[in-house]
Structure formats: structure tokens, C-alpha cells
Write an enzyme that holds these catalytic residues in place. Structure first.
Site, short mmCIF file in Angstrom:
data_model
loop_
_atom_site.label_atom_id
_atom_site.label_comp_id
_atom_site.label_asym_id
_atom_site.label_seq_id
_atom_site.Cartn_x
_atom_site.Cartn_y
_atom_site.Cartn_z
N HIS A 83 0.75 -1.13 0.30
CA HIS A 83 0.05 0.00 -0.10
C HIS A 83 0.86 1.26 -0.03
O HIS A 83 0.37 2.45 -0.43
CB HIS A 83 -0.84 -0.01 1.27
N HIS A 108 5.25 7.14 6.34
CA HIS A 108 4.89 6.62 5.16
C HIS A 108 4.45 7.59 3.98
O HIS A 108 4.40 9.01 4.54
CB HIS A 108 3.63 5.48 5.17
N HIS A 110 2.47 9.18 0.41
CA HIS A 110 1.18 8.92 -0.67
C HIS A 110 1.57 9.73 -1.75
O HIS A 110 2.18 10.71 -1.67
CB HIS A 110 -0.17 9.33 0.05
N HIS A 127 3.55 11.04 5.85
CA HIS A 127 2.47 11.21 7.19
C HIS A 127 3.51 10.34 8.22
O HIS A 127 3.92 9.37 8.10
CB HIS A 127 1.24 10.33 6.88
N THR A 194 -6.13 7.43 7.08
CA THR A 194 -6.76 7.51 5.86
C THR A 194 -6.73 6.18 5.14
O THR A 194 -6.99 6.06 4.00
CB THR A 194 -5.85 8.43 4.88
N THR A 195 -6.42 5.20 5.76
CA THR A 195 -6.53 4.00 5.40
C THR A 195 -7.23 2.93 6.40
O THR A 195 -7.42 3.28 7.60
CB THR A 195 -4.92 3.16 5.27
#
Length: 243
Positions: A83, A108, A110, A127, A194-195
Site C-alpha cells: 500500500h 509513510h 502517498h 505522514h 486515511t486507510t
């Protein structure tokens, strides 16, 4: 009640520490973001009223407290979980917020950015995910635009795990403080992960100072995942966005 709180704390830590390694959700086709809430009872919060990311606009002026970072510990490992790419940290990096101490667990990435600022989407967003002893979460977001090569990211890029599930112990240690801009002005709002499981009650701090990364660095990350990994912006509803 204690058992319920412990369960929520464990769930939240699993989400932030392992970045959602479950393969029952994703960003494309039948497991895309708009379907997360219906994929599992565990993900019901994804249909909540205080979800992240958002488009940061129509803000309210406020006297926000200065951010107090004490980042001294170094990295533990970097993992490609399918992801995103996630860098895990040893304990010792702390953020003081609302009189509470939050420990940096991981950061992580995005691409493109998940949050927008006045309708603008950026090529990449980092993030930095923190948790305190009570299981409360705080996320600090940093936006990246295309520009000069980023020396701090360069350390991570040398060790990008190419295969899903690959977990690399970092010999060349990465210092979390190096990713923070000198100016720490920020937007603040209440939101969620957000996941999945999209846990709400997350303190969101989005730094205003936009960082640069080279085109080659941005491409290296997007090509690694081979698809965008951003959740679309969610309705703000009755929330206030402070700056």
C-alpha cells in the site's frame, strides 16, 4: 470498559505500526476507497463523518500552540507493504501536543497527496504517525512539490524495498528531525486514519511549509507502487480547520 479501550488501542497500533498490510482493501477496482466501509465490519468507520483526508480551505484563525518536536531516536526498518513504503522508528522521537506526549511510530508516503490545500494537490505527501500511552493518534503531514533533490529523502530512497512484503533493516540510520522544515506553521483539524480501519479521533497537523523533491525521486516512488495510493478527499462536514 477497560477491555474496550484496550481493544481500540491495539487496533489503532496495528493500523499505524504495520500500515495496513491486509490485502482486502486497496486503491483500485473492487477494493477501492469508496468501497472500504462495505468490505468488512472492521472498516465501518470509513463511512464516518470526520474522515481524512480533506481539502484544507475556509479555515478559521486561531492561536495554535507551537509544535514541540523532540526527535532523537533513529530508524528501525523500511517495508514495502503493498500500500505504501513505511519507515519504522525506534522509540525516542516525541511530539508534545495538547500537553500530551506522542511517540513517533512510523512515517509513510502517498502519491499524489491525500490532503489538498485550497484545492491544490501535491505530487507526494508524508505522514509522520504518532501515538500516546492512551492510544490517541496524531499525524503530522508534509507536502512535497517537484523541485530540487531532497537530501533527507535520498537516504530512504537508497533502500527502497522493491518487493511487496520486503522488510529491510536500515544500516544507514535516518534521523526523523531531518524531514521537518525550519518553519513549523500548520493547519489543524480532527480527522481519521486515511486507510482502513479509518479510525477517527486523530489529531491532524498539516505543515504549511512545502518541501521539494526531484522529479527522479517522485517517479521512483510512484513507479514502485505502479498505482496512485491516495484516498480521495472526504467531506469536512461540521469540522473546523484551524490555522
Amino acid at each position: 470498559m477497560k477491555k474496550i479501550l484496550f481493544s481500540l488501542y491495539t487496533c489503532s497500533l496495528a493500523a499505524i505500526t504495520y500500515g495496513g498490510e491486509a490485502n482486502d482493501w486497496g486503491y483500485e477496482a473492487n477494493n477501492a476507497p469508496e468501497k472500504w466501509a462495505s468490505l468488512s465490519e472492521k472498516y465501518h468507520a470509513c463511512s464516518g463523518l470526520n474522515q481524512s483526508p480533506i481539502d484544507i480551505k475556509n479555515t478559521t484563525s486561531a492561536k495554535l500552540e507551537p509544535l514541540k518536536f523532540n526527535y532523537t531516536a533513529k530508524t528501525q526498518s523500511i517495508i514495502n507493504n503493498g500500500h505504501t513504503v513505511q519507515v519504522n522508528f525506534n522509540d525516542g522521537n516525541n511530539l508534545t501536543l495538547d500537553g500530551k506526549e506522542f511517540v513517533l511510530k512510523q512515517f509513510h508516503l502517498h502519491s499524489p497527496s491525500e490532503n489538498k490545500i485550497n484545492g491544490i494537490s501535491y505530487p507526494m505527501e508524508m505522514h509522520l504517525v504518532h501515538a500516546n500511552a492512551q492510544g490517541e493518534l496524531a499525524v503530522v503531514a508534509i507536502m512535497y512539490k517537484k523541485g530540487e533533490n531532497n537530501k533527507s529523502l535520498e537516504q530512504v530512497w537508497k533502500n527502497l524495498p522493491k518487493q511487496v512484503g520486503q522488510d529491510i533493516t536500515l544500516n544507514e540510520q535516518v534521523v526523523a528531525a531531518n524531514f521537518l522544515p525550519k518553519k513549523l506553521d500548520y493547519y489543524r483539524f480532527n480527522g481519521s486514519l486515511t486507510t482502513p480501519p479509518c479510525t477517527e479521533g486523530v489529531r491532524w497537523i498539516v505543515l504549511k511549509n512545502i518541501q521539494s523533491a526531484s522529479e527522479a525521486q517522485l517517479n521512483a516512488f510512484t513507479q514502485l507502487l505502479s498505482h496512485p495510493n491516495n484516498r480521495p478527499v472526504q467531506p469536512v462536514n461540521a469540522r473546523m480547520i484551524l490555522e
